[in-house]
Each structure stands twice: as structure tokens, then as C-alpha cells.
Scaffold this motif. Structure first.
Motif, short mmCIF file in Angstrom:
data_model
loop_
_atom_site.label_atom_id
_atom_site.label_comp_id
_atom_site.label_asym_id
_atom_site.label_seq_id
_atom_site.Cartn_x
_atom_site.Cartn_y
_atom_site.Cartn_z
N LEU A 103 0.88 -0.94 0.19
CA LEU A 103 -0.18 -0.03 -0.30
C LEU A 103 0.81 0.91 -0.46
N HIS A 160 1.55 1.87 -3.46
CA HIS A 160 0.48 1.81 -4.42
C HIS A 160 -0.34 3.71 -4.46
N SER A 161 0.48 4.32 -2.44
CA SER A 161 -0.31 5.95 -2.51
C SER A 161 0.58 6.42 -3.26
N VAL A 198 -5.26 5.43 -0.07
CA VAL A 198 -4.16 4.59 0.38
C VAL A 198 -4.38 5.09 1.22
N ASN A 213 -3.99 3.21 5.27
CA ASN A 213 -2.61 1.77 5.77
C ASN A 213 -2.31 2.75 7.17
#
Length: 174
Positions: A93, A96-97, A154, A158
Motif C-alpha cells: 500500500l 500504491h499510495s 490508500v 494504510n
């Protein structure tokens, strides 16, 4: 609390932050040069018309989201485990962020600059074509804005999941 590879993956946050602040600073410097400022003012900067896409939208997003927010995200991912004693919930994550935010802010900046310049030219030379050009702006900027929003969500998820997780046991090597 962090493996060396986890720390190395955070470096891109700081590189993108520094690059974004540099681009934002150069953008800010260029937009106050008299000929550029006069052109921006003639196409509606900062209050409306295509000029507002360049100043303040593109400029502000590059500095604030690309520079400050990216720095804050990377710093949070680095400091949170040290301050809370909790391992980041998901390194996947984290990645992804970063990538969603990166694609969003650079897509947004590029869209604002391209459409600001294109529509500004059309406003001064072919007003009838400006409406047709602007037809494409909404969907493109929506994609970039959605990418930024996904990156923010995201990141937030997280962080919340990290704070809800268990505290790690203290290790001698920390």
C-alpha cells in the motif's frame, strides 16, 4: 522496524518531493516574468479563463501536492513505526499510495499546463475553437484528480490500519 529495502523504497517520495518543489519554483519564477505575466493576465489568470489553469492551479498543485504532500507521506511512512512502535500495515500500500499520487499530481499538472496554454492561445486567436478544446478537459482532469484521490485514500487507509495494528516487540538491533 523497517528493513533496509523498505527504507530504500521511501527514497522516491523524497526525490519526487524535491523535483516537484524545483518544478514549482521554476514555474513560479517564470510566471512573474513581465511578458509571461501579461499573457497569463490576458487569458484570465488567476481568476478565470484558461490562465487560471496555469496560475494558480498547476503551480499550486505542483508545490503543494507534488512537493509538500509527497514529502509528508514519505516522512510519515518513515517516522510512524519509530514513534508508534508499529510496523507499517502494508508496504504494498505504501507503493500504491506513491504511484497513484505521482500519476495524479503529474497528470494534473500536465493537463493544466497543456490545456491552459492551448485554450489561452485559442482564446486570443480562435475563440470558437476554445469551446471544442475545453470539451476534452473535464474527462482528462477527472482521471488525474481521481488518481490523486486514490493515492490519498490508500495512504490514509494504510496509516489507520497501521495505528490499529499491534505494537512490535523491542529488538536489540533497533
Amino acid at each position: 522496524m523497517h528493513s533496509l529495502s523498505d527504507l530504500r523504497r521511501l527514497v522516491k517520495f523524497f526525490i519526487v518531493s524535491a523535483t516537484s518543489l524545483f518544478i514549482g519554483a521554476m514555474h513560479g519564477m517564470l510566471q512573474v516574468f513581465p511578458p509571461i505575466r501579461a499573457w497569463l493576465d490576458s487569458i484570465g489568470s488567476p481568476y478565470g479563463g484558461p490562465g487560471h489553469m496555469i496560475d494558480p492551479l498547476a503551480h499550486a498543485h505542483m508545490n503543494l501536492v507534488g512537493g509538500v504532500v509527497t514529502l509528508a507521506m514519505g516522512t510519515t511512512y518513515y517516522l510512524l513505526p519509530r514513534l508508534s512502535g508499529k510496523r507499517i500495515y502494508s508496504q504494498r500500500l505504501v507503493q500504491h499510495s506513491f504511484w497513484w499520487l505521482f500519476l495524479g499530481v503529474y497528470g494534473f499538472y500536465t493537463t493544466q499546463m497543456v490545456f491552459g496554454i492551448w485554450e489561452g492561445y485559442l482564446m486570443l486567436h480562435d475563440r470558437a475553437a476554445m469551446t471544442h478544446a475545453h470539451h476534452f478537459y473535464g474527462p482528462i482532469v477527472a482521471v488525474a484528480g481521481t488518481c490523486m484521490a486514490v493515492g490519498f485514500m490508500v495512504y490514509f487507509s494504510n496509516i489507520v490500519l497501521t495505528l490499529m495494528g499491534p505494537v512490535e516487540s523491542t529488538r536489540a538491533e533497533d
